[in-house]
Design an enzyme around this catalytic site. Sequence first.
Site, PDB file in Angstrom:
ATOM      1  N   LYS A  54       0.849  -1.206   0.000  1.00 38.18           N
ATOM      2  CA  LYS A  54       0.000   0.000   0.000  1.00 38.18           C
ATOM      3  C   LYS A  54       0.878   1.248   0.000  1.00 38.18           C
ATOM      4  CE  LYS A  54      -3.891  -2.376   2.001  1.00 38.18           C
ATOM      5  NZ  LYS A  54      -4.588  -2.851   3.183  1.00 38.18           N
ATOM      6  N   GLN A  98      -5.007  -1.463   9.378  1.00 38.62           N
ATOM      7  CA  GLN A  98      -4.882  -2.800   8.797  1.00 38.62           C
ATOM      8  C   GLN A  98      -5.488  -3.855   9.726  1.00 38.62           C
ATOM      9  OE1 GLN A  98      -3.520  -3.466   5.624  1.00 38.62           O
ATOM     10  NE2 GLN A  98      -4.406  -5.478   6.023  1.00 38.62           N
ATOM     11  N   ASP A 121     -11.550   2.596   3.723  1.00 34.44           N
ATOM     12  CA  ASP A 121     -11.926   1.179   3.626  1.00 34.44           C
ATOM     13  C   ASP A 121     -13.448   1.026   3.505  1.00 34.44           C
ATOM     14  OD1 ASP A 121     -10.020  -0.770   3.425  1.00 34.44           O
ATOM     15  OD2 ASP A 121      -9.621  -0.900   5.575  1.00 34.44           O
TER      16      ASP A 121
END
Length: 299
Positions: A54, A98, A121
């Site tokens: 990422k 995460q 997200d």
Amino acid sequence: MAAKVIDGKEFAASVRAQVAEQVSKLKDEHNIIPGLAVVLVGEDAASQVYVRNKHASTIEVGMNSYEHRLSADTTESDLLKLINDLNNDPKVNGILCQLPLPKHLDEELVINSIIPEKDVDGFHISNVGMLSTGQKSMVPCTPLGCLMMLRDHHGSLSGLNAVVVGRSNIVGKPMANLLLRDSCTVTIAHSRTKNIEAVCRTADIVIAAVGRPEMITGDWIADGATVIDVGINRIPHPDKEGKFKLVGDVDFASASAKAGAITPVPGGVGPMTIACLLANTLTACCRSNNLAEPEGLTA
Ligand code: NDP
């Protein structure tokens, strides 16, 4: 006739190129550089790889990347304090924590502590609610990637029968909501669905998000249907002892003999997820600066 194989690597590269172009415009015209903050708690090996990828992809499209690596014994209050700081940092447009988090941390609480505008997200309960009521929201990356590929292949999805196999909060449910928003007739199938093969055979579009290697075979697929395989399963390699290979939730060989179009694993949906994370960060940046959203990169 053999199915068209939808190349997710190529598609994701084109999404990243579009993001990079828009980022460069933002810099030139408004002196704005979008920023993505990624928080990693602990040493989970797979998570370390995702976070590294990422970071590299964020830099590659010209955005700022802020990595926060915290030890596995980080307290909930320290993590919430960091997220609060990132929520208030104008340089940060997107925040991603995460998952999975170490067991002593409450994932739901942590996710819902990210302000919805920076929740790239799309897991915050407000974003989930806004997506399901058809309002503008941040959309989870993997379903957004699937939607982009479907729109590219079909043009309009209006009136098509879509069967989503899997009802998880991160893939199945948001995928179904997105397809509904594009006026598909949507069925969600799951582990209790009766005659699931027959249900799938009614579909113009099958989305497989189950987590069971090669479960969906060619006899589940109607002639010419589009098959999007979200699954990522690591199984022992049939020919190489001690080695592993990645397969999807769809048996590619038999399904591609029936389908009109199909995504492979690897190289299908997988690469789209990070590309859509970058697209979401750009969208969040444009929204927070009251600028027009990038066309073709949002739901
Ligand atoms: P979950 O385990 O959270 O959900 C799986 C879903 O599949 C559940 O709704 C479950 O039903 C359903 N299911 C399980 N077994 C069956 C069965 N025999 N018949 C019908 N339905 C069944 O998985 P996720 O949604 O998180 O992920 C699904 C797959 O996608 C995994 O392989 C994962 O690795 C992959 N993935 C890939 C991503 C990418 O970037 N490409 C991102 C995220 C996930 P029930 O609810 O009834 O138990």
